[in-house]
Design a protein around this motif. Structure first.
Motif, mmCIF file in Angstrom:
data_model
loop_
_atom_site.group_PDB
_atom_site.id
_atom_site.type_symbol
_atom_site.label_atom_id
_atom_site.label_comp_id
_atom_site.label_asym_id
_atom_site.label_seq_id
_atom_site.Cartn_x
_atom_site.Cartn_y
_atom_site.Cartn_z
ATOM 1 N N ILE A 36 37.284 54.303 71.796
ATOM 2 C CA ILE A 36 37.344 53.379 72.815
ATOM 3 C C ILE A 36 37.571 53.697 74.216
ATOM 4 O O ILE A 36 37.378 52.936 74.920
ATOM 5 N N VAL A 37 38.115 54.929 74.451
ATOM 6 C CA VAL A 37 38.388 55.488 75.728
ATOM 7 C C VAL A 37 36.952 56.037 76.463
ATOM 8 O O VAL A 37 37.024 55.857 77.511
ATOM 9 N N ASN A 38 36.418 56.513 75.481
ATOM 10 C CA ASN A 38 34.969 57.039 76.172
ATOM 11 C C ASN A 38 33.520 56.123 75.766
ATOM 12 O O ASN A 38 32.771 56.879 75.596
ATOM 13 N N ASN A 39 33.781 54.852 75.866
ATOM 14 C CA ASN A 39 32.627 54.246 75.489
ATOM 15 C C ASN A 39 31.644 53.714 76.647
ATOM 16 O O ASN A 39 30.760 53.111 76.591
ATOM 17 N N LEU A 40 31.862 54.577 77.900
ATOM 18 C CA LEU A 40 30.840 54.151 78.966
ATOM 19 C C LEU A 40 30.435 55.489 79.447
ATOM 20 O O LEU A 40 31.149 56.261 79.579
ATOM 21 N N TYR A 41 29.253 55.719 79.270
ATOM 22 C CA TYR A 41 28.771 57.131 79.760
ATOM 23 C C TYR A 41 27.900 57.218 80.996
ATOM 24 O O TYR A 41 27.422 57.990 81.235
ATOM 25 N N GLU A 42 27.581 56.055 81.342
ATOM 26 C CA GLU A 42 26.590 55.900 82.679
ATOM 27 C C GLU A 42 26.845 54.702 83.366
ATOM 28 O O GLU A 42 27.342 53.551 82.985
ATOM 29 N N TYR A 102 39.458 47.804 80.742
ATOM 30 C CA TYR A 102 40.065 48.817 81.717
ATOM 31 C C TYR A 102 41.352 47.821 82.259
ATOM 32 O O TYR A 102 41.738 48.384 83.352
ATOM 33 N N GLU A 103 41.703 46.804 81.668
ATOM 34 C CA GLU A 103 42.974 46.115 82.163
ATOM 35 C C GLU A 103 42.855 45.474 83.599
ATOM 36 O O GLU A 103 43.694 45.728 84.498
ATOM 37 N N HIS A 104 41.543 45.023 83.960
ATOM 38 C CA HIS A 104 41.278 44.508 85.217
ATOM 39 C C HIS A 104 41.693 45.455 86.301
ATOM 40 O O HIS A 104 41.796 44.865 87.508
ATOM 41 N N GLU A 105 41.650 46.753 86.129
ATOM 42 C CA GLU A 105 41.837 47.660 87.275
ATOM 43 C C GLU A 105 41.023 48.935 87.010
ATOM 44 O O GLU A 105 41.424 49.623 85.939
ATOM 45 N N LEU A 106 40.359 49.265 88.023
ATOM 46 C CA LEU A 106 39.596 50.606 87.658
ATOM 47 C C LEU A 106 39.334 51.277 89.103
ATOM 48 O O LEU A 106 39.191 50.598 90.284
ATOM 49 N N THR A 107 39.512 52.656 89.022
ATOM 50 C CA THR A 107 39.250 53.213 90.051
ATOM 51 C C THR A 107 38.024 54.438 89.666
ATOM 52 O O THR A 107 37.909 55.140 88.489
ATOM 53 N N ILE A 108 37.012 54.314 90.681
ATOM 54 C CA ILE A 108 35.670 55.317 90.359
ATOM 55 C C ILE A 108 35.802 56.217 91.051
ATOM 56 O O ILE A 108 35.911 56.342 92.512
ATOM 57 N N ASP A 109 35.926 57.462 90.866
ATOM 58 C CA ASP A 109 35.978 58.729 91.745
ATOM 59 C C ASP A 109 34.572 59.443 91.411
ATOM 60 O O ASP A 109 33.863 59.427 90.309
ATOM 61 N N PHE A 110 34.387 60.703 92.143
ATOM 62 C CA PHE A 110 33.297 61.404 92.028
ATOM 63 C C PHE A 110 33.691 63.075 91.777
ATOM 64 O O PHE A 110 34.051 63.380 93.040
ATOM 65 N N LYS A 111 33.603 63.741 91.017
ATOM 66 C CA LYS A 111 34.203 65.164 91.086
ATOM 67 C C LYS A 111 33.140 66.074 89.797
ATOM 68 O O LYS A 111 32.788 65.443 88.974
ATOM 69 N N PHE A 114 35.991 57.578 85.746
ATOM 70 C CA PHE A 114 36.688 56.090 85.533
ATOM 71 C C PHE A 114 38.282 56.436 85.199
ATOM 72 O O PHE A 114 38.426 56.987 84.145
ATOM 73 N N LYS A 115 39.084 55.873 85.874
ATOM 74 C CA LYS A 115 40.756 55.920 85.586
ATOM 75 C C LYS A 115 41.115 54.641 85.936
ATOM 76 O O LYS A 115 40.749 53.866 87.033
ATOM 77 N N THR A 134 43.053 58.454 82.685
ATOM 78 C CA THR A 134 41.537 58.897 82.906
ATOM 79 C C THR A 134 40.984 58.444 81.643
ATOM 80 O O THR A 134 41.306 58.801 80.544
ATOM 81 N N PHE A 135 39.859 57.365 81.839
ATOM 82 C CA PHE A 135 39.086 56.961 80.816
ATOM 83 C C PHE A 135 37.894 57.965 80.378
ATOM 84 O O PHE A 135 37.670 58.131 79.041
#
Length: 103
Positions: free
Chosen positions: A33-39, A72-81, A87-88, A93-94
């Motif tokens: 459920i946490v890591n169900n988006l890979y792309e 994602y409880e209607h709140e998402l931050t997308i970062d790039f590292k 995704f968090k 952090t998801f």
């Protein structure tokens, strides 16, 4: 959905060609459920269907399915590292290894 995109993620996502948008949808075959988006899928610009919403963040457009918003409880931050998107939200952090896939 409240969608925040960090500066490093904006720089990477701004490389996507005009006429394309990003699609965020769950991998319904995943049991994690946490890591169900890979792309992040990069697709031709299109209208959303009845189970999707279009979200704008700055100059970026995303199609997001209803299940994605709920998870994602209607709140998402997308970062790039480290060459991956992260995704968090304020609670956790998801997934920290999300790539781009051109469809």
């Amino acid at each position: 959905m409240k969608l925040e995109i960090t500066q490093s993620a904006k720089e990477k996502l701004n490389e996507i060609p005009n006429g394309k948008i990003m699609q965020l949808s769950l991998d319904r075959g995943s049991c994690d459920i946490v890591n169900n988006l890979y792309e992040i899928k990069v697709v031709e610009n299109r209208e959303s269907d009845s189970t999707e919403n279009i979200i704008q963040s700055d100059d970026l457009t995303f199609i997001i399915d209803d299940d994605f918003e709920d998870l994602y409880e209607h709140e998402l931050t997308i970062d790039f590292k480290n060459n991956f998107f992260v995704f968090k939200n304020k609670n956790q952090t998801f997934n920290n290894r999300i790539g781009l896939r051109y469809v």
